[in-house]
Design a protein around this motif. Structure first.
Motif, PDB file in Angstrom:
ATOM      1  N   ALA A 231      14.770  34.058  -4.384  1.00 59.18           N
ATOM      2  CA  ALA A 231      13.872  34.778  -3.478  1.00 59.18           C
ATOM      3  C   ALA A 231      13.919  36.279  -3.747  1.00 59.18           C
ATOM      4  CB  ALA A 231      14.258  34.499  -2.028  1.00 59.18           C
ATOM      5  N   TYR A 232      15.024  36.749  -4.298  1.00 60.58           N
ATOM      6  CA  TYR A 232      15.236  38.165  -4.627  1.00 60.58           C
ATOM      7  C   TYR A 232      16.354  38.215  -5.654  1.00 60.58           C
ATOM      8  CZ  TYR A 232      18.798  37.166  -1.106  1.00 60.58           C
ATOM      9  OH  TYR A 232      19.818  36.578  -0.394  1.00 60.58           O
ATOM     10  N   CYS A 267      13.576  30.496  -3.030  1.00 58.99           N
ATOM     11  CA  CYS A 267      12.180  30.582  -2.602  1.00 58.99           C
ATOM     12  C   CYS A 267      11.564  29.195  -2.712  1.00 58.99           C
ATOM     13  CB  CYS A 267      11.425  31.571  -3.491  1.00 58.99           C
ATOM     14  SG  CYS A 267       9.654  31.680  -3.147  1.00 58.99           S
ATOM     15  N   ASN A 272      10.866  32.240   1.918  1.00 62.30           N
ATOM     16  CA  ASN A 272      12.162  32.646   1.384  1.00 62.30           C
ATOM     17  C   ASN A 272      13.330  32.361   2.318  1.00 62.30           C
ATOM     18  OD1 ASN A 272      11.193  34.116  -1.106  1.00 62.30           O
ATOM     19  ND2 ASN A 272      10.036  35.206   0.480  1.00 62.30           N
ATOM     20  N   ASP A 274      17.417  33.765   2.928  1.00 71.31           N
ATOM     21  CA  ASP A 274      18.223  34.976   2.695  1.00 71.31           C
ATOM     22  C   ASP A 274      19.604  34.739   3.287  1.00 71.31           C
ATOM     23  OD1 ASP A 274      19.219  37.480   2.264  1.00 71.31           O
ATOM     24  OD2 ASP A 274      17.669  38.565   3.354  1.00 71.31           O
ATOM     25  N   LEU A 361      11.828  37.799   8.151  1.00 74.22           N
ATOM     26  CA  LEU A 361      11.880  36.958   6.952  1.00 74.22           C
ATOM     27  C   LEU A 361      10.665  36.048   6.938  1.00 74.22           C
ATOM     28  CD1 LEU A 361      13.752  35.986   4.548  1.00 74.22           C
ATOM     29  CD2 LEU A 361      14.589  34.235   6.136  1.00 74.22           C
ATOM     30  N   VAL A 365      10.803  38.661   1.554  1.00 71.80           N
ATOM     31  CA  VAL A 365      12.193  38.608   2.025  1.00 71.80           C
ATOM     32  C   VAL A 365      12.404  39.649   3.114  1.00 71.80           C
ATOM     33  CG1 VAL A 365      14.613  38.846   1.370  1.00 71.80           C
ATOM     34  CG2 VAL A 365      13.004  37.695  -0.160  1.00 71.80           C
TER      35      VAL A 365
END
Length: 429
Positions: A231-232, A267, A272, A274, A361, A365
């Motif tokens: 997602a990141y 993701c 997403n 986190d 979120l 994200v």
């Protein structure tokens, strides 16, 4: 696509919510994102513009969405423009949407090729009074890259200078902060994938493995479970690296006695997860590590309990900081007398806890938000306190994803191990 398609009803409902907020004679235009270049003929791949996805579900480049509720003819009130394919494109790039597929995904009946956009827009725009468009108005945005939507805004201003340009961001940001059940379901899927990868990493981690090897364990599980990937950019931070908030090099060998901070999420369907967890590399917390860990967990529990409808983010952050300050005193990092004598503009807790405890979120994200609007039921936020003691080379952060409720908040990460005893047990099986 890797993910299961969303029901088109989600996007129909999202468009209806937007239309209800528009003034009369308003025409909406949103373009997809660019495919960003690297060097030579390379590219970074495609990531859809999240407002366009929110309103249409269309996940393809060269897409434009036009919404004009007051168009004189019904079939012109919603139009999606998608890229026309060819035999050559199919050979080199693969399948692109047919008009029928774009209709099924979005619920929009009038699907046109992108090449028809200018001609159709010209027939409609003169009966409109306002043109609502987007730019990246996220309060954390610092990008200097011009987007396709920014170019579209300038093009419209040049061609139709007497029309009023309206800002979609204040409307869409408010709508997107509160999630539909299908959106929460997609985030839960991303979280479940993240949980599976985390359990894999608990079994894999030991002294001598490298941060990048742990990163590889995560992405293996993510892709295997049909995630779109990270997602990141993941943070795999061992030892003192955990005191660097955005450490992304992931290049150090994990040592016996280190803590390992994992800030990672999958993701799924553009939504997403986190997650942050902190684990002992050797499978056993030291007494001091456990003391700091329990302090962070106490803050996490407190911050979860007070995240309630009607609370404003600014007040929420301050309340958590006061609670955190007491935890830091208990850890011996400063005294109550030190607090009484501190410079109010430079509070002592900032040395050890220097970031926000929550953010929205969703499709992003750090999802769109307005810090001056209160929390509401159906919003999804992270809760992520941390303590970073640079002089001890020790950093602990814990993070869950919460759906705000009028009663007890829903912890979407309730199945992801958190208690230190469970983490030790799983690592030593």
């Amino acid at each position: 696509m890797r993910y299961q398609p969303f029901p088109s009803d989600l996007f129909v409902k999202n468009r209806q919510k937007l239309i209800a907020e528009l003034p009369p004679k308003s025409l909406v235009l949103i373009s997809s994102n660019d495919i960003m270049p690297t060097n030579a003929d390379g590219s970074m791949g495609f990531k859809q513009q999240t407002d366009l996805f929110y309103l249409s579900g269309l996940d393809q480049e060269e897409t434009i969405l036009l919404i004009y509720p007051d168009a004189p003819e019904e079939h012109l009130r919603e139009i999606a423009f998608v890229r026309e394919t060819s035999e050559l494109i199919a050979i080199w790039e693969g399948h692109k949407y047919t008009k029928e597929e774009a209709n099924q995904i979005s619920g929009i009946k009038n699907i046109q090729w992108t090449s028809n956009f200018e001609g159709i827009l010209k027939t409609l725009i003169y009966s409109a009074e306002s043109i609502y468009m987007i730019d990246n108005e996220h309060m954390r945005n610092s990008s200097k890259v011009e987007t396709q939507n920014a170019r579209l805004v300038q093009e419209i201003k040049d061609k139709y200078p007497l029309h009023r340009i309206g800002r979609l961001a204040p409307i869409l940001n408010t709508l997107r902060m509160k999630k539909e059940s299908a959106e929460i379901g997609a985030m839960q899927k991303a979280i479940d994938i993240t949980e599976s990868a985390f359990r894999r990493v608990l079994n894999f981690t030991k002294p001598g493995v490298w941060e990048n090897e742990i990163e590889a364990e995560f992405i293996h599980e993510f892709i295997k479970m049909r995630s779109g990937g990270f997602a990141y950019t993941p943070i795999i931070a061992s030892g003192a690296n955990a005191c660097i908030l955005h450490y992304i090099e992931n290049e150090r060998e994990c040592q016996d006695g280190d803590l390992l901070l994992l800030d990672v999420g999958a993701c799924y369907g553009n939504y997403n997860a986190d997650m942050t967890r902190t684990i002992p590399v050797n499978g056993k917390f030291s007494a001091r590590q456990r003391q700091v860990y329990l302090a962070v967990q106490a803050v996490l529990n407190y911050a979860t309990d007070i995240m309630r409808p009607g609370v404003y983010w600014v007040d929420y952050q301050k309340a958590v900081e006061v609670f955190m300050e007491n935890q830091l005193i208990e850890l011996g990092l400063f005294t109550r007398q030190d607090v009484e004598n501190q410079n109010p503009s430079q509070p002592l807790f900032k040395k050890y806890f220097m970031h926000g405890v929550a953010h929205h979120l969703g499709l992003d994200v750090h999802d769109v938000w307005d810090k001056y609007k209160p929390f509401q039921e159906g919003m999804v936020l992270t809760c992520e306190p941390g303590i970073y003691i640079q002089e001890e080379g020790l950093g602990v952060r814990l993070e869950n994803n919460l759906v705000i409720q009028s009663g007890v908040n829903i912890n979407l990460m309730k199945n992801i191990p958190l208690d230190w005893e469970e983490i030790e047990d799983l690592m030593n099986q």
